[in-house]
Design a protein around this motif. Structure first.
Motif, mmCIF file in Angstrom:
data_model
loop_
_atom_site.group_PDB
_atom_site.id
_atom_site.type_symbol
_atom_site.label_atom_id
_atom_site.label_comp_id
_atom_site.label_asym_id
_atom_site.label_seq_id
_atom_site.Cartn_x
_atom_site.Cartn_y
_atom_site.Cartn_z
ATOM 1 N N VAL A 317 28.207 15.779 51.264
ATOM 2 C CA VAL A 317 27.243 15.458 50.212
ATOM 3 C C VAL A 317 25.807 15.588 50.727
ATOM 4 O O VAL A 317 24.917 16.115 50.039
ATOM 5 N N THR A 318 25.578 15.133 51.963
ATOM 6 C CA THR A 318 24.227 15.194 52.527
ATOM 7 C C THR A 318 23.737 16.637 52.653
ATOM 8 O O THR A 318 22.616 16.976 52.248
ATOM 9 N N VAL A 319 24.573 17.511 53.211
ATOM 10 C CA VAL A 319 24.185 18.915 53.372
ATOM 11 C C VAL A 319 24.021 19.583 52.011
ATOM 12 O O VAL A 319 23.089 20.391 51.807
ATOM 13 N N ALA A 320 24.888 19.261 51.049
ATOM 14 C CA ALA A 320 24.775 19.845 49.711
ATOM 15 C C ALA A 320 23.452 19.444 49.048
ATOM 16 O O ALA A 320 22.796 20.267 48.394
ATOM 17 N N VAL A 321 23.049 18.169 49.216
ATOM 18 C CA VAL A 321 21.782 17.707 48.648
ATOM 19 C C VAL A 321 20.602 18.447 49.281
ATOM 20 O O VAL A 321 19.640 18.816 48.603
ATOM 21 N N ILE A 322 20.681 18.679 50.617
ATOM 22 C CA ILE A 322 19.611 19.421 51.298
ATOM 23 C C ILE A 322 19.507 20.834 50.752
ATOM 24 O O ILE A 322 18.411 21.347 50.481
#
Length: 472
Positions: A317-322
């Motif tokens: 989720v963190t990488v997708a948000v970035i």
């Protein structure tokens, strides 16, 4: 019909009478409207001159001798006539009549109506107009003088500058025929500067009118995206709809057409749809083709990796948000904060974006370096050769990032790291655009897709390890 009937005079050996008759008939039979009658009139005039046994020069010089002086009056250096004072004219009616007769003959060489007619004809039909101009110019050369030659060129240039639809080729044709030499430094000696400016202005008007016609022709095509945007652009008061922002490339094409027209033809700005000018006068965000491509490209990869048990959902989720932030939201948020408050919110956003982008670039650099170390199986405690290999790899990565970083002037320095990250994540689209063939781009695109899928998988695994070891 003999020559005297054509000239509508009785047989005579007075050349001045013949010339006056010819000038009178020339007003009725112009070369552009009555070419056959004009040719007969011309031939009759030439034959009548041959009949005259004692030919005299068209502009005869006369000598005026003052009653109190035996010297002849001097010739004027500009007109070629003798200087005759008004008092002399009162006392010598014969001189006055001769002077007036000469002036009337000079004026009869050509008329303003003839010039306007030929100027209009050469714009409408260059071939016929060139023929008519050649005949008229030959007539002026035969019966005029240097002063009349200069005046004719000025009169014709002025008439030409008033013709709508004037083209560059027409001006070049006339300039070559009349030897205007408009491209030379001293061309104003033949055609005054203000008349040359009038010609250039009329040429510009023709160019602008043609550009608008091209827009109307493009807008008339029934099935074309560019035709749709052009119809919208040249309409009077159609507002931009909300759904137009969702069509990939639609507003981008509309902006491209708008900028091209307003840049090349500022005169058309007032004729363009006012809602388009108002829309693009403020920073806007809308969906483009490359955004759709990147959304499908990276979205499919995240969907595939979401089924992997080795990847922590928090890392995913963190990488997708970035990715979403740098590819779709960074510019929109910048515009929003800057428009809200240029002094506070915009500056804070730029600062936070700068710091976060630096952290992301460091993370990307560290991950790529770890991949290089794993590939060559290098340990940090090795010899100097291992350290040199790592340093060389690091310099290579820095050169790549330096090439990716934007070079455009006017971008705030705090935005450079964020734009660099956006370009790194947009690499699949940049790579596809390198190829002119879609088949080659598709083949290499599949290879790039697999490589980036493995790369993203490795990056998520390392982030998951960091999270699982309690470092998050």
């Amino acid at each position: 019909m003999d020559i005297w009937q054509i000239l509508e005079i009785s047989a005579t050996d007075d050349e001045k009478e013949i010339r006056r008759a010819y000038a009178k008939q020339l007003k009725k039979y112009r070369p552009d409207t009555h070419p056959k009658e004009y040719q007969q009139l011309r031939e009759a005039f030439e034959k009548a001159k041959e009949i005259v046994s004692n030919q005299e020069h068209y502009y005869a010089e006369f000598v005026f001798k003052d009653e109190n002086h035996s010297e002849a009056a001097p010739l004027d250096e500009h007109t070629g006539y003798q200087e005759v004072s008004f008092s002399h004219w009162l006392t010598n009616q014969s001189i006055a009549e001769e002077s007036l007769t000469t002036t009337s003959v000079v004026e009869a060489v050509y008329t303003q109506d003839e010039i306007n007619t030929v100027a209009s004809l050469i714009v409408e039909n260059e071939r016929k107009g060139k023929t008519a101009l050649s005949l008229l110019w030959s007539h002026v050369l035969e019966y005029g003088n240097l002063q009349l030659f200069s005046q004719f060129n000025k009169d014709f240039a002025k008439a030409l500058s008033q013709q709508q639809g004037l083209m560059e080729s027409t001006v070049e044709c006339v300039s070559e025929l009349l030897d205007w030499r408009l491209n030379e430094y001293n061309s104003d000696s033949r055609i005054p500067v203000f008349i040359q400016e009038g010609l250039q202005k009329q040429l510009r008007n023709t160019e602008v009118a043609r550009a608008w016609r091209d827009c109307e022709i493009e807008a008339s095509h029934p099935h074309s995206i560019s035709a749709f945007t052009m119809r919208f652009l040249i309409s009077e008061s159609t507002d931009i709809k909300w759904w137009m922002r969702l069509v990939p490339g639609l507003l981008d094409l509309l902006m491209k057409q708008y900028k091209q027209i307003t840049h090349n033809y500022p005169e058309l700005t007032d004729r363009i749809n006012p809602s388009v000018a108002a829309f693009f006068s403020q920073p806007r965000t809308y969906f483009e083709v490359y955004q759709l491509f990147l959304l499908v490209f990276w979205g499919s990869q995240f969907c595939l990796l979401s089924h992997s048990e080795n990847i922590d959902n928090r890392a995913l989720v963190t990488v997708a948000v970035i990715f979403v932030f740098y590819l779709f939201l960074s510019d929109a948020l910048l515009f929003f904060f800057v428009n809200k408050n240029k002094d506070t919110a915009g500056a804070i956003f730029l600062l936070l974006d700068f710091l976060f982008s630096i952290m992301v670039l460091i993370g990307i650099y560290a991950f790529i370096m770890s991949v290089i170390v794993d590939i060559v199986n290098i340990k940090i405690k090795g010899g100097d050769n291992q350290v040199g290999t790592i340093m060389f790899s690091g310099m290579f990565l820095l050169i790549i990032i330096w090439q990716i970083a934007p070079k455009t002037k006017g971008i705030p320095k705090l935005r450079l790291p964020g734009i660099t990250v956006s370009r790194i994540l947009a690499f699949p689209w940049i790579f596809i655009k390198w190829f002119n063939s879609w088949w080659i781009a598709l083949t290499w695109g599949l290879l790039i897709y697999i490589i980036l899928e493995l790369t993203l998988f490795g990056a998520l695994l390392k982030i998951s390890e960091v999270i699982n070891h309690g470092l998050w």
